[in-house]
Scaffold this active site. Structure first.
Site, PDB file in Angstrom:
ATOM      1  N   GLY A  36      -2.464  -1.065   3.412  1.00 28.03           N
ATOM      2  CA  GLY A  36      -2.746  -0.853   1.882  1.00 28.03           C
ATOM      3  C   GLY A  36      -2.206  -0.803   1.501  1.00 28.03           C
ATOM      4  N   GLN A  70      -0.096   0.501  -7.853  1.00 27.37           N
ATOM      5  CA  GLN A  70       1.551   0.016  -7.058  1.00 27.37           C
ATOM      6  C   GLN A  70       1.923  -0.634  -7.491  1.00 27.37           C
ATOM      7  OE1 GLN A  70      -1.102   1.114  -3.047  1.00 27.37           O
ATOM      8  NE2 GLN A  70       1.820   2.576  -2.371  1.00 27.37           N
ATOM      9  N   CYS A  95       3.125   6.256   1.822  1.00 23.57           N
ATOM     10  CA  CYS A  95       2.754   5.038   1.795  1.00 23.57           C
ATOM     11  C   CYS A  95       3.104   4.088   0.782  1.00 23.57           C
ATOM     12  CB  CYS A  95       2.196   6.203   0.143  1.00 23.57           C
ATOM     13  SG  CYS A  95       1.716   5.098  -1.378  1.00 23.57           S
ATOM     14  N   LEU A  96       2.949   2.786   0.482  1.00 26.49           N
ATOM     15  CA  LEU A  96       4.700   2.135   0.131  1.00 26.49           C
ATOM     16  C   LEU A  96       5.524   2.777  -0.787  1.00 26.49           C
ATOM     17  CD1 LEU A  96       2.467  -1.037   0.479  1.00 26.49           C
ATOM     18  CD2 LEU A  96       4.607  -0.333   2.398  1.00 26.49           C
ATOM     19  N   HIS A 113      -7.125   6.793   0.297  1.00 23.08           N
ATOM     20  CA  HIS A 113      -5.734   7.093  -0.285  1.00 23.08           C
ATOM     21  C   HIS A 113      -5.807   6.367  -0.506  1.00 23.08           C
ATOM     22  CE1 HIS A 113      -1.417   6.810   0.984  1.00 23.08           C
ATOM     23  NE2 HIS A 113      -1.555   6.445   0.185  1.00 23.08           N
ATOM     24  N   GLU A 114      -6.176   4.461  -0.671  1.00 22.73           N
ATOM     25  CA  GLU A 114      -6.165   3.817  -1.621  1.00 22.73           C
ATOM     26  C   GLU A 114      -7.486   4.233  -2.207  1.00 22.73           C
ATOM     27  OE1 GLU A 114      -3.119   2.312  -1.601  1.00 22.73           O
ATOM     28  OE2 GLU A 114      -3.571   2.523   0.953  1.00 22.73           O
ATOM     29  N   HIS A 132      -5.486   6.337  -5.161  1.00 21.76           N
ATOM     30  CA  HIS A 132      -3.902   6.076  -6.464  1.00 21.76           C
ATOM     31  C   HIS A 132      -4.969   5.095  -7.148  1.00 21.76           C
ATOM     32  CE1 HIS A 132      -0.341   5.024  -3.508  1.00 21.76           C
ATOM     33  NE2 HIS A 132      -1.300   4.903  -2.881  1.00 21.76           N
TER      34      HIS A 132
HETATM   35 NI    NI Z   1      -0.367   4.390  -1.049  1.00 20.56          NI
END
Ligand code: NI
Length: 173
Positions: free
Chosen positions: A48, A53, A96-97, A138-139, A142
């Site tokens: 995701g 991000q 998470c990236l 989660h996304e 963000h």
């Molecule tokens: Ni994330």
């Protein structure tokens, strides 16, 4: 096909803490951003990726929790909203990236229903389950400036933030 990979912001970064704004209309720019986000997510690789991000403040995220590497099924969710959550909860070890290589258990509803616009501006309402539900929540977090570490204890959060500050210093050397 031209690859357009976007740099991924790393925590801590004030741009990851911002409230994103609704996309007024799904146009060519929206589609370009979504395409680049999908490519960036696969390249990372991740399941995701949310607009903040990649330094955008649009309410968009992409995800693909398909467990096959050859059978891609990317979803683009524009202006997503939760319309229902299950009482049943589920715990996943989340990553998470924007916090590479850091994982912690987070408890969330096992199922969520979300309404959103797709890449053609068409309205959808879909039920997500298990990993898809965790990823979608989660996304969506963000887009509201919330990271998965914000669901952890203050001690764990500050420990992981310190690790990231150190990691970013090393990257900058
Ligand atoms: Ni994330």
């Amino acid at each position: 096909r031209i690859m357009s990979l976007l740099p991924i912001l790393l925590h801590p970064d004030p741009r990851l803490k911002k409230q994103c704004v609704p996309v007024p209309s799904v146009d060519a720019d929206t589609r370009r951003l979504a395409e680049s986000m999908i490519e960036t997510m696969y390249d990372a690789p991740g399941v995701g990726l949310a607009a903040p991000q990649v330094a955008s403040d649009a309410r968009i995220f992409v995800m693909d929790c398909t467990d096959s590497e050859t059978d891609n099924n990317p979803l683009v969710l524009i202006n997503p909203e939760i319309t229902w959550v299950s009482e049943e909860l589920n715990t996943y070890s989340e990553g998470c990236l924007s916090l590479p290589d850091l994982f912690e258990d987070v408890e969330r509803p096992k199922q969520v229903r979300m309404s959103f616009l797709d890449i053609d501006g068409k309205h959808h309402e879909e039920l997500f389950d298990d990993l898809w539900a965790t990823c979608a929540q989660h996304e969506l977090d963000h887009l509201n400036g919330v990271l998965f570490i914000d669901h952890l204890s203050r001690m764990k959060r500050s420990m992981m933030t310190k690790k990231m500050v150190k990691f970013k210093k090393e990257l900058a050397l």
